[in-house]
Design a protein around this motif. Structure first.
Motif, short mmCIF file in Angstrom:
data_model
loop_
_atom_site.label_atom_id
_atom_site.label_comp_id
_atom_site.label_asym_id
_atom_site.label_seq_id
_atom_site.Cartn_x
_atom_site.Cartn_y
_atom_site.Cartn_z
N ILE A 2 0.86 -1.18 0.00
CA ILE A 2 0.00 0.00 0.00
C ILE A 2 0.90 1.24 0.00
CG2 ILE A 2 -1.52 1.38 1.46
CD1 ILE A 2 -3.04 -1.12 2.11
N ASP A 3 0.73 2.11 -0.99
CA ASP A 3 1.56 3.30 -1.03
C ASP A 3 0.70 4.54 -1.25
OD1 ASP A 3 0.93 3.44 -3.69
OD2 ASP A 3 2.72 2.36 -4.31
N LEU A 4 1.39 5.62 -1.57
CA LEU A 4 0.68 6.90 -1.68
C LEU A 4 0.02 7.10 -3.04
CD1 LEU A 4 2.89 9.61 0.05
CD2 LEU A 4 0.71 8.72 0.76
N GLU A 5 0.16 6.12 -3.96
CA GLU A 5 -0.32 6.37 -5.33
C GLU A 5 -1.78 6.81 -5.38
OE1 GLU A 5 1.39 6.85 -8.10
OE2 GLU A 5 2.91 6.78 -6.54
N VAL A 6 -2.60 6.22 -4.54
CA VAL A 6 -4.02 6.59 -4.57
C VAL A 6 -4.21 8.07 -4.20
CG1 VAL A 6 -4.41 5.76 -2.19
CG2 VAL A 6 -6.34 5.99 -3.76
N LEU A 7 -3.38 8.56 -3.28
CA LEU A 7 -3.50 9.98 -2.89
C LEU A 7 -2.96 10.90 -3.98
CD1 LEU A 7 -2.70 9.83 0.94
CD2 LEU A 7 -4.90 9.77 -0.22
N HIS A 8 -1.95 10.44 -4.70
CA HIS A 8 -1.46 11.23 -5.84
C HIS A 8 -2.51 11.29 -6.95
CE1 HIS A 8 2.90 10.54 -4.42
NE2 HIS A 8 2.55 11.78 -4.17
N ARG A 9 -3.14 10.15 -7.21
CA ARG A 9 -4.20 10.13 -8.24
C ARG A 9 -5.35 11.06 -7.83
NH1 ARG A 9 -3.01 4.49 -8.33
NH2 ARG A 9 -4.79 4.03 -6.99
N LEU A 10 -5.73 10.97 -6.55
CA LEU A 10 -6.81 11.83 -6.04
C LEU A 10 -6.43 13.30 -6.21
CD1 LEU A 10 -9.39 12.49 -4.51
CD2 LEU A 10 -8.18 12.07 -2.37
N GLN A 11 -5.19 13.62 -5.87
CA GLN A 11 -4.76 15.01 -5.95
C GLN A 11 -4.83 15.55 -7.38
OE1 GLN A 11 -1.58 16.16 -3.27
NE2 GLN A 11 -0.53 17.01 -5.05
N LYS A 12 -4.48 14.71 -8.32
CA LYS A 12 -4.53 15.10 -9.73
C LYS A 12 -5.98 15.44 -10.11
CE LYS A 12 -2.66 13.43 -14.14
NZ LYS A 12 -3.93 13.11 -14.84
N ILE A 13 -6.91 14.62 -9.64
CA ILE A 13 -8.33 14.85 -9.91
C ILE A 13 -8.79 16.15 -9.24
CG2 ILE A 13 -10.66 13.99 -9.41
CD1 ILE A 13 -9.47 11.13 -9.73
N LEU A 14 -8.37 16.35 -7.99
CA LEU A 14 -8.78 17.56 -7.26
C LEU A 14 -8.32 18.81 -8.03
CD1 LEU A 14 -7.93 16.61 -3.54
CD2 LEU A 14 -10.17 16.55 -4.66
N VAL A 15 -7.06 18.79 -8.48
CA VAL A 15 -6.52 19.95 -9.20
C VAL A 15 -7.33 20.21 -10.47
CG1 VAL A 15 -4.50 20.81 -10.48
CG2 VAL A 15 -4.20 19.75 -8.22
N GLU A 16 -7.68 19.13 -11.20
CA GLU A 16 -8.47 19.29 -12.41
C GLU A 16 -9.85 19.90 -12.11
OE1 GLU A 16 -6.62 15.30 -14.56
OE2 GLU A 16 -8.73 15.35 -13.93
N ARG A 17 -10.41 19.49 -10.99
CA ARG A 17 -11.79 19.92 -10.68
C ARG A 17 -11.87 21.33 -10.09
NH1 ARG A 17 -14.47 14.02 -9.13
NH2 ARG A 17 -14.17 13.22 -11.24
N LYS A 18 -10.72 21.92 -9.74
CA LYS A 18 -10.74 23.29 -9.24
C LYS A 18 -11.34 24.25 -10.26
CE LYS A 18 -6.83 24.85 -7.39
NZ LYS A 18 -5.35 24.94 -7.20
N THR A 19 -11.18 23.91 -11.55
CA THR A 19 -11.67 24.80 -12.61
C THR A 19 -12.78 24.15 -13.44
OG1 THR A 19 -9.86 23.96 -13.96
CG2 THR A 19 -9.48 26.04 -12.82
N ALA A 20 -13.32 23.01 -12.97
CA ALA A 20 -14.39 22.33 -13.72
C ALA A 20 -15.74 22.99 -13.46
CB ALA A 20 -14.43 20.85 -13.31
N ALA A 21 -16.71 22.66 -14.29
CA ALA A 21 -18.07 23.20 -14.11
C ALA A 21 -18.61 22.78 -12.75
CB ALA A 21 -18.98 22.69 -15.22
N PRO A 22 -19.16 23.74 -11.98
CA PRO A 22 -19.60 23.47 -10.61
C PRO A 22 -20.55 22.29 -10.48
CG PRO A 22 -19.66 25.82 -11.05
CD PRO A 22 -19.33 25.14 -12.36
N ASP A 23 -21.40 22.05 -11.49
CA ASP A 23 -22.39 20.98 -11.33
C ASP A 23 -21.87 19.63 -11.84
OD1 ASP A 23 -22.33 21.60 -13.97
OD2 ASP A 23 -24.51 21.72 -14.25
N SER A 24 -20.58 19.57 -12.18
CA SER A 24 -20.05 18.33 -12.75
C SER A 24 -19.66 17.30 -11.69
CB SER A 24 -18.85 18.64 -13.65
OG SER A 24 -17.81 19.23 -12.91
N SER A 25 -19.41 17.73 -10.47
CA SER A 25 -19.03 16.78 -9.41
C SER A 25 -19.13 17.46 -8.04
CB SER A 25 -17.59 16.29 -9.62
OG SER A 25 -16.67 17.33 -9.34
N TYR A 26 -19.11 16.63 -6.99
CA TYR A 26 -19.11 17.14 -5.62
C TYR A 26 -17.94 18.08 -5.40
CZ TYR A 26 -18.38 17.16 -0.56
OH TYR A 26 -18.17 17.57 0.72
N VAL A 27 -16.74 17.65 -5.84
CA VAL A 27 -15.53 18.44 -5.63
C VAL A 27 -15.61 19.78 -6.37
CG1 VAL A 27 -13.05 18.53 -6.17
CG2 VAL A 27 -14.03 16.49 -5.11
#
Lengths: 109, 109, 109, 109
Positions: A2-27
């Motif tokens: 078990i390593d940090l890869e899942v948190l790195h993947r999550l972080q990549k998604i979070l960064v993408e969603r900072k500028t995504a359409a508000p109604d496209s996801s919870y984040v």
């Protein structure tokens, strides 16, 4: 392993969603509401973590700590930092004994 | 590569200090005070995380999130769970889209 | 008749202690540490209120709510407002039905 | 004269709504969700109080402290105590000097 890869993947998604359409996801919708809304979630998840501990409910506790870390990662991403910075800080502290760390805290706070 | 090893090493130390002499370290003294004291620290670190975000102080934010995760790990260790359980929960959620996750939250809370 | 006089007397003391020598009282020392320290106490007392409720300990709950209100009054006094402003706000809301109030909250937050 | 009457009237309403139909008002719906939901609101309002202070927004601060006290009163009513018990506790503490109070806190916590 078990390593940090899942948190790195999550972080990549979070960064993408900072500028995504508000109604496209919870984040995306939470980022669109602004920093105060993320901070409120952190307070709420901290309270739920506390209540899960008071209930002695181990599974619920793991879920609430995950929620708490998830929203911490959202807040970090908002400021262009992330899990590697937190892990680096944990590493930096490894060389400091508990009692010394407590003194540092006392001096800092 | 930055990985979870530092958190595993920390967890090992936390578990050892659950039963150590209270005056031997910060962690041992906090465990000796009991679960409510750890919970109070989580509330306090969550508040400091929020205040660092409000100050827009990125370095301070990383420190406070580290403090928040540190005390979360202490609480998890108290209940014989730990970072692997949280990472496993993050993994479980990877398959769930944001909107579905929000619905699940709505239903759960 | 129990009235607000005790809170007015307390507020007068709080205002005096904003500028008193830091080592002269708990309140003076907390004011000297600054707003963030008062805010941390509010987070801590909120957590203790929650834990007293989870314990179902009614007497402890009253003590913790008193602590929470006490530090709220300290924070208000820091900004030159006080208990009368809070009571006035409670009065303003009396004319608003619960459901309307909820809508207002939803719109505001 | 501004007195506690508004808080007594509010408390009467809160007690009535503990057993009212969940969809009849904000208070009734929150009581129906249970103690944990009220506790979460307390954590959330404490965070909003902190953020209003950090923003230096006095009017917002008064609103958030009112929200915080409102949900405190809901929690107290859940346990059949109320504003008079809190005011009585403030009175009891009037005879205790700040420094003594701090020592008591230190011993208690």
């Amino acid at each position: 392993m078990i390593d940090l890869e899942v948190l790195h993947r999550l972080q990549k998604i979070l960064v993408e969603r900072k500028t995504a359409a508000p109604d496209s996801s919870y984040v995306a919708s939470l980022y669109a509401k602004g920093i105060d809304s993320i901070c409120k979630k952190i307070a709420e998840e901290a309270a739920e973590t506390i209540m899960a501990a008071k209930d002695g409910d181990r599974l619920h506790l793991v879920h609430e700590v995950t929620d708490l870390w998830f929203h911490s990662l959202m807040l970090l991403a908002q400021f262009d930092v992330g899990v590697d910075d937190v892990v680096a800080e944990f590493r930096r502290r490894e060389g400091i004994s508990g009692i010394d760390e407590k003194k540092r805290r006392g001096a800092e706070k």
